[in-house]
Structures are given as C-alpha cells and as structure tokens.
Design a protein around this motif. Structure first.
Motif, PDB file in Angstrom:
ATOM      1  N   ARG A 174     -10.700  -5.272  26.370  1.00 30.93           N
ATOM      2  CA  ARG A 174     -10.372  -4.665  27.668  1.00 30.93           C
ATOM      3  C   ARG A 174     -11.210  -5.230  28.804  1.00 30.93           C
ATOM      4  O   ARG A 174     -10.761  -5.287  29.943  1.00 30.93           O
ATOM      5  CB  ARG A 174     -10.551  -3.149  27.595  1.00 30.93           C
ATOM      6  N   SER A 175     -12.418  -5.636  28.527  1.00 27.87           N
ATOM      7  CA  SER A 175     -13.290  -6.142  29.597  1.00 27.87           C
ATOM      8  C   SER A 175     -13.017  -7.602  29.928  1.00 27.87           C
ATOM      9  O   SER A 175     -12.964  -7.981  31.100  1.00 27.87           O
ATOM     10  CB  SER A 175     -14.759  -5.965  29.196  1.00 27.87           C
ATOM     11  N   SER A 176     -12.815  -8.441  28.905  1.00 28.73           N
ATOM     12  CA  SER A 176     -12.623  -9.878  29.162  1.00 28.73           C
ATOM     13  C   SER A 176     -11.176 -10.310  29.142  1.00 28.73           C
ATOM     14  O   SER A 176     -10.811 -11.332  29.737  1.00 28.73           O
ATOM     15  CB  SER A 176     -13.412 -10.698  28.130  1.00 28.73           C
ATOM     16  N   GLY A 177     -10.304  -9.572  28.439  1.00 26.78           N
ATOM     17  CA  GLY A 177      -8.902  -9.955  28.329  1.00 26.78           C
ATOM     18  C   GLY A 177      -8.619 -10.884  27.164  1.00 26.78           C
ATOM     19  O   GLY A 177      -7.484 -11.363  27.028  1.00 26.78           O
ATOM     20  N   ALA A 178      -9.616 -11.156  26.312  1.00 31.63           N
ATOM     21  CA  ALA A 178      -9.388 -11.988  25.127  1.00 31.63           C
ATOM     22  C   ALA A 178      -8.378 -11.301  24.209  1.00 31.63           C
ATOM     23  O   ALA A 178      -8.348 -10.068  24.094  1.00 31.63           O
ATOM     24  CB  ALA A 178     -10.699 -12.232  24.399  1.00 31.63           C
ATOM     25  N   CYS A 179      -7.534 -12.103  23.542  1.00 30.17           N
ATOM     26  CA  CYS A 179      -6.442 -11.508  22.782  1.00 30.17           C
ATOM     27  C   CYS A 179      -6.282 -12.188  21.427  1.00 30.17           C
ATOM     28  O   CYS A 179      -6.739 -13.312  21.207  1.00 30.17           O
ATOM     29  CB  CYS A 179      -5.130 -11.592  23.565  1.00 30.17           C
ATOM     30  N   GLY A 180      -5.612 -11.495  20.537  1.00 24.59           N
ATOM     31  CA  GLY A 180      -5.196 -12.064  19.265  1.00 24.59           C
ATOM     32  C   GLY A 180      -6.265 -12.080  18.195  1.00 24.59           C
ATOM     33  O   GLY A 180      -7.346 -11.488  18.324  1.00 24.59           O
ATOM     34  N   LEU A 181      -5.933 -12.797  17.102  1.00 23.13           N
ATOM     35  CA  LEU A 181      -6.804 -12.822  15.932  1.00 23.13           C
ATOM     36  C   LEU A 181      -8.180 -13.406  16.233  1.00 23.13           C
ATOM     37  O   LEU A 181      -9.202 -12.847  15.836  1.00 23.13           O
ATOM     38  CB  LEU A 181      -6.118 -13.618  14.808  1.00 23.13           C
ATOM     39  N   VAL A 182      -8.195 -14.547  16.937  1.00 23.72           N
ATOM     40  CA  VAL A 182      -9.485 -15.211  17.205  1.00 23.72           C
ATOM     41  C   VAL A 182     -10.036 -14.849  18.577  1.00 23.72           C
ATOM     42  O   VAL A 182     -11.030 -15.434  19.012  1.00 23.72           O
ATOM     43  CB  VAL A 182      -9.334 -16.741  17.084  1.00 23.72           C
ATOM     44  N   GLN A 183      -9.365 -13.920  19.261  1.00 28.07           N
ATOM     45  CA  GLN A 183      -9.787 -13.485  20.608  1.00 28.07           C
ATOM     46  C   GLN A 183      -9.854 -14.666  21.570  1.00 28.07           C
ATOM     47  O   GLN A 183     -10.900 -15.021  22.117  1.00 28.07           O
ATOM     48  CB  GLN A 183     -11.132 -12.762  20.545  1.00 28.07           C
ATOM     49  N   ALA A 184      -8.688 -15.277  21.756  1.00 23.26           N
ATOM     50  CA  ALA A 184      -8.572 -16.415  22.675  1.00 23.26           C
ATOM     51  C   ALA A 184      -8.827 -15.949  24.103  1.00 23.26           C
ATOM     52  O   ALA A 184      -8.335 -14.897  24.528  1.00 23.26           O
ATOM     53  CB  ALA A 184      -7.183 -17.034  22.573  1.00 23.26           C
ATOM     54  N   LEU A 185      -9.619 -16.739  24.841  1.00 20.00           N
ATOM     55  CA  LEU A 185      -9.965 -16.371  26.222  1.00 20.00           C
ATOM     56  C   LEU A 185      -9.826 -17.592  27.126  1.00 20.00           C
ATOM     57  O   LEU A 185     -10.482 -18.615  26.885  1.00 20.00           O
ATOM     58  CB  LEU A 185     -11.399 -15.845  26.281  1.00 20.00           C
ATOM     59  N   PRO A 186      -8.960 -17.508  28.136  1.00 16.13           N
ATOM     60  CA  PRO A 186      -8.039 -16.389  28.385  1.00 16.13           C
ATOM     61  C   PRO A 186      -6.822 -16.476  27.481  1.00 16.13           C
ATOM     62  O   PRO A 186      -6.530 -17.522  26.917  1.00 16.13           O
ATOM     63  CB  PRO A 186      -7.654 -16.583  29.845  1.00 16.13           C
TER      64      PRO A 186
END
Length: 228
Positions: A174-186
């Motif tokens: 919620r703070s950075s917007g990283a998403c998915g399995l590996v927390q891709a950013l952005p």
C-alpha cells in the motif's frame, strides 16, 4: 566792523578755510544726501510695483468683465460649427443598415469522454484502474515452469517469493505500490499484467539476473539485507 555777539572780525573766508569748515561738518552733509537718495529710491520702487500690478490685474479683470455679444464668432464656436457641418454633410439616405443585431452564436461541441480499457475492465479489481487482479488457478511450480525458470533456481525463487508476497499473486504494497509475487516496483514495469504470476516471475528473472547476476545472487543479497 564787529557785532556785539561775535567778537571775531568779519573777514572774508578763503577757499581753504571754506573747505576746512565743510570737512568739520561731514556727518550732517552725508546724512542729508543719503536721506534724499532713499526717498527717491522709495518713490521709484512704489511706482514700479503699481505698474506691475496694473499690468497683470488689468487685462484679467477686463477679460472677466467682458461679455461677448450673441452674434460674435469665437474660435471655439467656429470649431463646433465645423464639426456639426461635417457630421451632416453626408447623404442620410445612403446609410446602409449593417444588421449588427442579427447574429448567431456557435458553441464548439465537447468531445465525448474517453473510457480507457483498463478503467472499463477494473470492476473485477474492486473498481480501481490499473492491472487486473489474478483470478486463475495454478501452483507455484506451474508458474515457475511457465515463466522459464530452471528447476535449479526454484529454491531461491521460493525463498524470495515466500518472504515478499507469500505466493499471493494479488499482493500489493500500500505504501510503495509494489505488486505481485516478487513485488515488482513499479507495477507498471511488468510487461503484460503485474498481477499475473507468470508475467510477474518473468519480470523477476530479468531483475534478478540484471541486478545480482542470477537468482542465487539475489537470494544471497536478500538473506543479508531482508530486501532485494
């Protein structure tokens, strides 16, 4: 012959004696001369002041008291007459009605709103625009195999993904917007859909190799720093 009051004989004065007698009374003579000069200067100053006042006040008073006759033509009245003659010199019958009161307004139409495809299909993701949440099935092994990850690296990938998202394809920071399995950013960097597990793992492979040389190098960095 002498008088009773003056015992001095009546002898005629010489020029030298007269001069000496005049020098004995200088103050009286000079005082008389300066008094006469001051009187004459005062008279001339008064006459000059009266003349200046008459030169300024006289013409102004005459101008204020002067009332021109009704038929006298002045510069101002002449200019007014010329202006009026110019305004009516044209032929009034030749005036053309320009019709300024007849006009129509034009309003530029507004373009229709553009509905983005991501917005139209965002109902399945809770109404927010962006990548669609993953609703398909599958297992971690199937996803890593479909992403082209070698089985020798599955242990490194499993460790990183388990700590980053717990193998939840729809995990979002919620703070950075990283998403998915590996927390891709952005999340927008992921080709395809950031919440698709196969697309997310493929992007993770490129990130691990490009930054750390391999999945093993990425695993070693994560163990030392608790992030990658």
């Amino acid at each position: 012959m002498t008088s009773a009051d003056d015992p001095t004989p009546d002898v005629p004065l010489t020029r030298r004696a007269a001069r000496l007698a005049q020098q004995r009374q200088p103050h009286r003579t000079r005082h008389v001369r300066w008094s006469r000069r001051r009187s004459v200067a005062g008279i001339f100053a008064g006459v000059a002041a009266v003349g200046l006042a008459a030169a300024y006040i006289g013409p102004a008073g005459l101008a204020m008291a002067y009332t021109p006759p009704a038929d006298e033509t002045t510069v101002y009245t002449g200019m007014v007459a010329n202006a009026q003659s110019l305004s009516v010199a044209g032929d009034a019958s030749a005036v053309v009605d320009l019709g300024r009161g007849n006009y129509e307004t034009y309003e530029k139409p507004k373009p229709p709103p553009v509905i983005a495809a991501s917005t139209a299909s965002s109902s399945s993701s809770g109404g927010s625009s962006g990548p669609l949440l993953y609703t398909g099935g599958g297992s971690s092994a199937e996803w890593m195999s479909a992403a082209g990850i070698a089985q020798s690296d599955w242990g490194y990938v499993d460790y990183i993904v388990s700590h980053e998202s717990g193998w939840n394809p729809n995990a979002t920071n919620r703070s950075s917007g990283a998403c998915g399995l590996v927390q891709a950013l952005p999340c927008s960097k992921v080709p395809g859909n950031g919440y698709d597990p196969v697309d997310n793992l493929r992007w993770g492979t490129g990130y691990a190799v490009g930054r750390y040389g391999s999945w093993e190098g990425a695993y070693a960095f994560w163990v030392s720093n608790n992030w990658w």
